[in-house]
Design a protein around this motif. Structure first.
Motif, mmCIF file in Angstrom:
data_model
loop_
_atom_site.group_PDB
_atom_site.id
_atom_site.type_symbol
_atom_site.label_atom_id
_atom_site.label_comp_id
_atom_site.label_asym_id
_atom_site.label_seq_id
_atom_site.Cartn_x
_atom_site.Cartn_y
_atom_site.Cartn_z
ATOM 1 N N GLU A 26 -1.260 9.775 4.989
ATOM 2 C CA GLU A 26 -0.921 8.374 5.180
ATOM 3 C C GLU A 26 -1.823 7.524 4.308
ATOM 4 O O GLU A 26 -3.034 7.748 4.233
ATOM 5 C CB GLU A 26 -1.072 7.952 6.650
ATOM 6 N N ASN A 30 -1.265 1.423 4.895
ATOM 7 C CA ASN A 30 -0.156 1.464 5.847
ATOM 8 C C ASN A 30 -0.609 1.748 7.281
ATOM 9 O O ASN A 30 0.237 1.960 8.155
ATOM 10 C CB ASN A 30 0.856 2.539 5.426
ATOM 11 N N ILE A 44 0.978 2.991 12.348
ATOM 12 C CA ILE A 44 1.298 3.466 10.998
ATOM 13 C C ILE A 44 2.621 2.822 10.562
ATOM 14 O O ILE A 44 3.652 2.999 11.215
ATOM 15 C CB ILE A 44 1.427 4.994 10.959
ATOM 16 N N TRP A 45 2.565 2.079 9.474
ATOM 17 C CA TRP A 45 3.767 1.387 8.958
ATOM 18 C C TRP A 45 4.336 2.198 7.797
ATOM 19 O O TRP A 45 3.642 2.558 6.848
ATOM 20 C CB TRP A 45 3.413 -0.006 8.475
ATOM 21 N N LYS A 46 5.584 2.541 7.908
ATOM 22 C CA LYS A 46 6.260 3.274 6.849
ATOM 23 C C LYS A 46 7.304 2.377 6.185
ATOM 24 O O LYS A 46 8.129 1.784 6.870
ATOM 25 C CB LYS A 46 6.924 4.528 7.401
#
Length: 253
Positions: A26, A30, A44-46
């Motif tokens: 990761e 993010n 956690i930004w995807k």
């Protein structure tokens, strides 16, 4: 996507608390951390997947002029288009008015011939020209257009058309001798009017010789003889001086 991480390590310095959390694969930009007394909350930004590719069709309005449209020139352009359309109507020939059957080189030749007989030489040229665009291998279209150009005083264009008609009238046979004689006479007349007396005389003599061999009874033979004698007399009398006031008899076909 929030997850709860309990396996972490930390250490404290005089100015900060450093926390280590296992977040493999990761990117750090993010990942967001939220801490409490009991746990660390990790967000956690995807990023979304890329959009599917596509194509956009753009259709432009039809335009006659090669320059971009300008509102300040709209009135002048419209006036010019109207004048052009009117000129085509006056000439008696407009492609947009023709049916599918009428867009035939032979029909256009006959149409041009009818215009020529009525004295509408511009209309005749327009019909012959469009016929040439459809079929550029018909000698009669060039030969007859040469007659129309001569009638309008376009002698240079007449000489060009007569020359093209001669090039296309091959092979030389008895059946096309009269057509070749007409081409020679038209080219001779055009060259004479352009001041090239010697070259014009050669062409008229060629036309006369063809008629003597293949059609001695042709009514135009006498006119050709008179024209040839007139040119010889003028060349003898005036040398290389030009005269554009007299008319030659033409074999129109």
């Amino acid at each position: 996507m929030p997850i709860i991480v309990k396996d972490y390590s930390w250490r404290q310095t005089d100015s900060a608390v450093i926390i280590r959390v296992p977040c493999s694969k990761e990117l750090s930009r993010n990942v967001d951390f939220i801490t409490s007394n009991c746990y660390i909350k990790v967000n956690i930004w995807k990023p979304p997947p890329p959009r599917a590719p596509g194509s956009i069709q753009i259709k432009f309005s039809p335009r006659v002029f090669p320059t971009p449209t300008r509102e300040s020139m709209a009135v002048e352009e419209e006036e010019w288009l109207c004048k052009q359309a009117e000129a085509r109507r006056v000439a008696g020939f407009e492609d947009s008015d023709l049916s599918l059957e009428e867009k035939d080189p032979m029909w256009l030749k006959e149409k041009g011939d009818s215009f020529f007989k009525l004295g509408n030489y511009h209309g005749a040229i327009a019909a012959y020209t469009h016929g040439i665009k459809l079929s550029g291998k018909m000698p009669a279209l060039y030969s007859n257009r040469a007659s129309a150009h001569i009638a309008l005083g376009n002698f240079f264009k007449a000489a060009e058309d007569a020359s093209m008609a001669l090039e296309l009238t091959t092979p030389h046979t008895a059946s096309n001798a009269l057509a070749r004689a007409r081409c020679h006479s038209k080219r001779g007349a055009a060259l004479w009017k352009l001041g090239l007396l010697d070259k014009g005389l050669v062409e008229l003599c060629a036309a006369r010789d063809l008629l003597k061999i293949h059609d001695k009874s042709n009514c135009d033979l006498g006119s050709l003889e008179n024209d040839i004698e007139s040119i010889k007399l003028k060349m003898k009398k005036c040398g290389s001086e030009e005269s554009n006031e007299e008319d030659l008899s033409l074999i129109n076909g």
